[in-house]
Design a protein around this motif. Structure first.
Motif, PDB file in Angstrom:
ATOM      1  N   ARG A 141      -6.240  89.106 -43.479  1.00 17.14           N
ATOM      2  CA  ARG A 141      -6.846  88.774 -44.771  1.00 17.14           C
ATOM      3  C   ARG A 141      -8.348  89.006 -44.681  1.00 17.14           C
ATOM      4  NH1 ARG A 141      -5.132  86.464 -49.261  1.00 17.14           N
ATOM      5  NH2 ARG A 141      -6.644  85.496 -50.674  1.00 17.14           N
ATOM      6  N   VAL A 142      -8.871  89.788 -45.624  1.00 18.80           N
ATOM      7  CA  VAL A 142     -10.293  90.114 -45.672  1.00 18.80           C
ATOM      8  C   VAL A 142     -10.787  89.769 -47.069  1.00 18.80           C
ATOM      9  CG1 VAL A 142     -12.042  91.886 -45.302  1.00 18.80           C
ATOM     10  CG2 VAL A 142      -9.881  92.002 -44.051  1.00 18.80           C
ATOM     11  N   GLY A 143     -11.499  88.664 -47.192  1.00 18.19           N
ATOM     12  CA  GLY A 143     -11.899  88.199 -48.516  1.00 18.19           C
ATOM     13  C   GLY A 143     -10.680  87.835 -49.341  1.00 18.19           C
ATOM     14  N   GLU A 144     -10.537  88.451 -50.505  1.00 21.46           N
ATOM     15  CA  GLU A 144      -9.406  88.176 -51.390  1.00 21.46           C
ATOM     16  C   GLU A 144      -8.228  89.117 -51.152  1.00 21.46           C
ATOM     17  OE1 GLU A 144      -9.343  85.554 -53.436  1.00 21.46           O
ATOM     18  OE2 GLU A 144     -11.280  85.065 -52.504  1.00 21.46           O
ATOM     19  N   THR A 145      -8.374  90.047 -50.216  1.00 14.51           N
ATOM     20  CA  THR A 145      -7.322  91.042 -49.978  1.00 14.51           C
ATOM     21  C   THR A 145      -6.573  90.741 -48.689  1.00 14.51           C
ATOM     22  OG1 THR A 145      -8.669  92.729 -51.088  1.00 14.51           O
ATOM     23  CG2 THR A 145      -6.838  93.499 -49.732  1.00 14.51           C
ATOM     24  N   SER A 146      -5.241  90.765 -48.752  1.00 17.48           N
ATOM     25  CA  SER A 146      -4.411  90.570 -47.580  1.00 17.48           C
ATOM     26  C   SER A 146      -3.685  91.875 -47.258  1.00 17.48           C
ATOM     27  CB  SER A 146      -3.396  89.445 -47.810  1.00 17.48           C
ATOM     28  OG  SER A 146      -2.617  89.226 -46.647  1.00 17.48           O
ATOM     29  N   TYR A 147      -3.825  92.338 -46.023  1.00 14.83           N
ATOM     30  CA  TYR A 147      -3.192  93.572 -45.578  1.00 14.83           C
ATOM     31  C   TYR A 147      -2.011  93.217 -44.673  1.00 14.83           C
ATOM     32  CZ  TYR A 147      -7.713  95.593 -46.959  1.00 14.83           C
ATOM     33  OH  TYR A 147      -8.848  95.963 -47.649  1.00 14.83           O
ATOM     34  N   GLU A 148      -0.798  93.520 -45.127  1.00 11.79           N
ATOM     35  CA  GLU A 148       0.394  93.274 -44.325  1.00 11.79           C
ATOM     36  C   GLU A 148       0.560  94.431 -43.330  1.00 11.79           C
ATOM     37  OE1 GLU A 148       2.230  90.534 -44.694  1.00 11.79           O
ATOM     38  OE2 GLU A 148       1.014  89.801 -46.384  1.00 11.79           O
ATOM     39  N   LEU A 149       0.678  94.082 -42.049  1.00 18.76           N
ATOM     40  CA  LEU A 149       0.783  95.104 -41.008  1.00 18.76           C
ATOM     41  C   LEU A 149       2.063  94.908 -40.205  1.00 18.76           C
ATOM     42  CD1 LEU A 149      -2.861  95.275 -39.562  1.00 18.76           C
ATOM     43  CD2 LEU A 149      -1.863  96.603 -41.432  1.00 18.76           C
ATOM     44  N   ALA A 150       2.978  95.869 -40.318  1.00 19.79           N
ATOM     45  CA  ALA A 150       4.174  95.865 -39.476  1.00 19.79           C
ATOM     46  C   ALA A 150       3.792  96.348 -38.082  1.00 19.79           C
ATOM     47  CB  ALA A 150       5.247  96.762 -40.098  1.00 19.79           C
ATOM     48  N   ALA A 151       4.745  96.345 -37.169  1.00 25.22           N
ATOM     49  CA  ALA A 151       4.483  96.837 -35.821  1.00 25.22           C
ATOM     50  C   ALA A 151       3.967  98.273 -35.868  1.00 25.22           C
ATOM     51  CB  ALA A 151       5.756  96.763 -34.990  1.00 25.22           C
ATOM     52  N   LYS A 152       2.881  98.528 -35.157  1.00 20.26           N
ATOM     53  CA  LYS A 152       2.222  99.830 -35.008  1.00 20.26           C
ATOM     54  C   LYS A 152       1.436 100.263 -36.244  1.00 20.26           C
ATOM     55  CE  LYS A 152       5.499 101.665 -31.610  1.00 20.26           C
ATOM     56  NZ  LYS A 152       6.353 102.815 -31.249  1.00 20.26           N
ATOM     57  N   ASP A 153       1.372  99.426 -37.281  1.00 21.79           N
ATOM     58  CA  ASP A 153       0.494  99.746 -38.406  1.00 21.79           C
ATOM     59  C   ASP A 153      -0.955  99.501 -38.017  1.00 21.79           C
ATOM     60  OD1 ASP A 153       2.583 100.470 -40.022  1.00 21.79           O
ATOM     61  OD2 ASP A 153       2.555  98.656 -41.248  1.00 21.79           O
ATOM     62  N   GLY A 154      -1.874 100.233 -38.668  1.00 24.68           N
ATOM     63  CA  GLY A 154      -3.286 100.097 -38.373  1.00 24.68           C
ATOM     64  C   GLY A 154      -4.104  99.760 -39.601  1.00 24.68           C
ATOM     65  N   LEU A 155      -5.346  99.350 -39.369  1.00 19.93           N
ATOM     66  CA  LEU A 155      -6.262  98.976 -40.453  1.00 19.93           C
ATOM     67  C   LEU A 155      -7.679  99.326 -40.029  1.00 19.93           C
ATOM     68  CD1 LEU A 155      -6.932  97.475 -43.146  1.00 19.93           C
ATOM     69  CD2 LEU A 155      -7.006  95.362 -41.784  1.00 19.93           C
ATOM     70  N   TYR A 156      -8.411  99.961 -40.932  1.00 22.08           N
ATOM     71  CA  TYR A 156      -9.838 100.208 -40.727  1.00 22.08           C
ATOM     72  C   TYR A 156     -10.624  99.302 -41.650  1.00 22.08           C
ATOM     73  CZ  TYR A 156     -14.453 102.356 -41.079  1.00 22.08           C
ATOM     74  OH  TYR A 156     -15.811 102.558 -41.096  1.00 22.08           O
ATOM     75  N   ALA A 214     -15.814  91.357 -45.232  1.00 20.08           N
ATOM     76  CA  ALA A 214     -15.768  89.919 -44.995  1.00 20.08           C
ATOM     77  C   ALA A 214     -15.074  89.635 -43.675  1.00 20.08           C
ATOM     78  CB  ALA A 214     -15.032  89.234 -46.147  1.00 20.08           C
ATOM     79  N   THR A 215     -15.322  88.462 -43.132  1.00 20.72           N
ATOM     80  CA  THR A 215     -14.736  88.093 -41.848  1.00 20.72           C
ATOM     81  C   THR A 215     -13.212  88.077 -41.939  1.00 20.72           C
ATOM     82  OG1 THR A 215     -16.658  86.749 -41.272  1.00 20.72           O
ATOM     83  CG2 THR A 215     -14.601  86.304 -40.086  1.00 20.72           C
ATOM     84  N   PRO A 216     -12.513  88.866 -41.122  1.00 23.43           N
ATOM     85  CA  PRO A 216     -11.053  88.927 -41.208  1.00 23.43           C
ATOM     86  C   PRO A 216     -10.377  87.694 -40.603  1.00 23.43           C
ATOM     87  CG  PRO A 216     -11.842  90.409 -39.504  1.00 23.43           C
ATOM     88  CD  PRO A 216     -13.049  89.864 -40.173  1.00 23.43           C
ATOM     89  N   GLU A 217      -9.220  87.352 -41.205  1.00 23.86           N
ATOM     90  CA  GLU A 217      -8.384  86.266 -40.711  1.00 23.86           C
ATOM     91  C   GLU A 217      -7.018  86.846 -40.356  1.00 23.86           C
ATOM     92  OE1 GLU A 217      -8.358  83.631 -44.032  1.00 23.86           O
ATOM     93  OE2 GLU A 217     -10.289  82.705 -43.498  1.00 23.86           O
ATOM     94  N   PHE A 218      -6.492  86.467 -39.206  1.00 22.13           N
ATOM     95  CA  PHE A 218      -5.287  87.079 -38.665  1.00 22.13           C
ATOM     96  C   PHE A 218      -4.141  86.066 -38.629  1.00 22.13           C
ATOM     97  CE2 PHE A 218      -8.927  89.337 -37.092  1.00 22.13           C
ATOM     98  CZ  PHE A 218      -8.549  90.666 -37.057  1.00 22.13           C
ATOM     99  N   LYS A 220      -9.149 100.666 -45.122  1.00 20.11           N
ATOM    100  CA  LYS A 220      -7.916 101.401 -45.421  1.00 20.11           C
ATOM    101  C   LYS A 220      -6.819 101.044 -44.423  1.00 20.11           C
ATOM    102  CE  LYS A 220      -6.223 106.112 -46.331  1.00 20.11           C
ATOM    103  NZ  LYS A 220      -6.606 107.555 -46.407  1.00 20.11           N
ATOM    104  N   VAL A 221      -5.597 100.867 -44.944  1.00 16.96           N
ATOM    105  CA  VAL A 221      -4.422 100.652 -44.099  1.00 16.96           C
ATOM    106  C   VAL A 221      -3.855 102.004 -43.683  1.00 16.96           C
ATOM    107  CG1 VAL A 221      -2.048  99.797 -44.046  1.00 16.96           C
ATOM    108  CG2 VAL A 221      -3.838  98.426 -45.104  1.00 16.96           C
ATOM    109  N   VAL A 222      -3.382 102.091 -42.436  1.00 13.52           N
ATOM    110  CA  VAL A 222      -2.715 103.289 -41.943  1.00 13.52           C
ATOM    111  C   VAL A 222      -1.316 102.880 -41.486  1.00 13.52           C
ATOM    112  CG1 VAL A 222      -2.777 105.202 -40.326  1.00 13.52           C
ATOM    113  CG2 VAL A 222      -4.924 104.243 -41.180  1.00 13.52           C
ATOM    114  N   ARG A 223      -0.280 103.390 -42.163  1.00 12.71           N
ATOM    115  CA  ARG A 223       1.098 103.058 -41.823  1.00 12.71           C
ATOM    116  C   ARG A 223       1.612 104.021 -40.752  1.00 12.71           C
ATOM    117  NH1 ARG A 223       1.219  98.053 -43.696  1.00 12.71           N
ATOM    118  NH2 ARG A 223       0.654  97.913 -45.905  1.00 12.71           N
TER     119      ARG A 223
END
Length: 276
Positions: free
Chosen positions: A88-103, A109-113, A138-141
Motif C-alpha cells: 500500500r502506497v498512500g491511497e493505492t494498494s498494489y496486489e502482488l502475486a508470487a514473482k510479481d514486481g513493483l516500481y 509515499a512510505t509503502p506498507e507491506f 508501476k506494477v509488473v506482472r
C-alpha cells in the motif's frame, strides 16, 4: 540498517573466507514478521527483505538516509518471492502475486507491506538507488513478461530471463531489475561471465530447497573466489567483479543493477580463457 563499505580490487584476494562473506554476503533478509535493510556504499545501494505475517509492516526510513521518508530522494524496486501479498502506497494498494514486481518512483509515499495469508507469507525483496527525477510507479506482472531464453543445455546454462524494470518497459533513473530461472538440468547462470564498469550488480538467490546451495564466483576474472549461498541470500558485486554461479539443485535469482548506464547489454565480457 547494516552498512557495508566498498572494497578495492587489489585488496580482494587478501580477504579470508570469513571476511569475504562479511563484506559481500547478506543473510537473514527474510525473517517472518520482520524487515531487514542493508546499505552498500557502491552506488549508494539499499537492499532489503520484508516478510509480513498478520501485521502490516511499514518500510522504515533509516537515519543514515537523512530523509523524511524512504523514497524522498530514492526509487525502489520490489519483487515478491513468497506467497500473495500487497504493497500500500498512500491511497493505492498494489496486489502482488508470487514473482510479481513493483516500481516506486522518487517521492512515493512510505509503502506498507502485508501478506494475504500468514501461513504462506509474502517475501518482498527490495532494491533501491538514489533518483534524480520522478517516474510513475508501476506494477509488473510476472505472467505478462515474455521470457528471453539464453544459454544451452549442452553447456549447463539454459535459462530464462525475465526483465521487470528496464528501459522501454518501466522508466527509472538508474534501477534495472529482473529475474532469471534455470532450466531443469542446468546449473550455471551468466556463464561465460562478464563485468560492467559502469554499474554494480546485486544477486538474490531464491527458489532453492533446503538441501541446495549455489557456488557463486566473484572477483577479477584473473583472480576469482567463491561464496556458498543458500535460499534468500544476497551477494554484492562491484563493477570490477564477475558474477556467476553454479547450483546443486534448481534455483532462480533476482538481478538488479544501478549506475550510470541502463543498457542491459553493456557488458565487458570475460573470455573463458582469461579466468583463473
Amino acid at each position: 540498517m547494516r552498512h557495508l563499505h566498498d572494497v578495492h580490487p587489489d585488496d580482494f584476494n587478501c580477504l579470508s573466507t570469513d571476511k569475504l562473506r562479511e563484506r559481500f554476503l547478506l543473510q537473514g533478509l527474510f525473517v517472518p514478521g520482520e524487515q531487514h535493510l542493508s546499505y552498500w556504499d557502491v552506488d549508494r545501494t539499499v537492499v532489503g527483505g520484508i516478510t509480513p505475517l498478520d501485521a502490516v509492516i511499514t518500510l522504515e526510513t533509516p537515519a543514515n538516509l537523512a530523509a523524511g521518508s524512504f523514497c524522498e530522494r530514492r526509487e525502489l524496486g520490489i519483487i515478491n518471492l513468497g506467497g500473495a501479498g500487497a504493497v500500500r502506497v498512500g491511497e493505492t494498494s498494489y496486489e502482488l502475486a508470487a514473482k510479481d514486481g513493483l516500481y516506486l518512483g522518487r517521492g512515493s509515499a512510505t509503502p506498507e507491506f502485508s501478506s494475504s495469508d500468514a501461513a504462506q507469507p509474502a517475501r518482498f525483496y527490495l532494491l533501491s538507488y538514489p533518483a534524480h527525477a520522478t517516474h510513475p510507479s508501476k506494477v509488473v506482472r510476472h505472467a505478462e513478461i515474455e521470457g528471453l531464453r539464453l544459454g544451452d543445455q549442452s553447456t549447463g546454462n539454459a535459462r530464462t530471463l525475465y526483465k521487470y524494470i528496464v528501459p522501454g518497459k518501466v522508466d527509472s533513473c538508474q534501477l534495472v531489475m529482473g529475474l532469471t530461472t534455470l532450466s531443469v538440468g542446468s546449473v550455471w547462470n551468466t556463464m561465460p561471465p562478464h563485468t560492467h564498469m559502469r554499474r554494480s550488480e546485486v544477486y538474490c538467490y531464491c527458489e532453492l530447497d533446503s538441501e541446495s546451495v549455489v557456488m557463486h564466483f566473484m572477483g577479477p576474472p584473473s583472480g576469482t573466489r567463491n561464496l556458498v549461498l543458500r535460499d534468500g541470500e544476497v551477494v554484492l558485486s562491484p563493477s570490477w567483479s564477475i558474477h556467476a554461479g553454479a547450483g546443486t539443485g534448481a534455483y532462480s535469482f533476482v538481478w538488479g543493477m544501478g549506475g550510470e548506464n541502463q543498457d542491459f547489454d553493456d557488458m565487458d565480457k570475460a573470455p573463458m580463457t582469461a579466468l583463473a
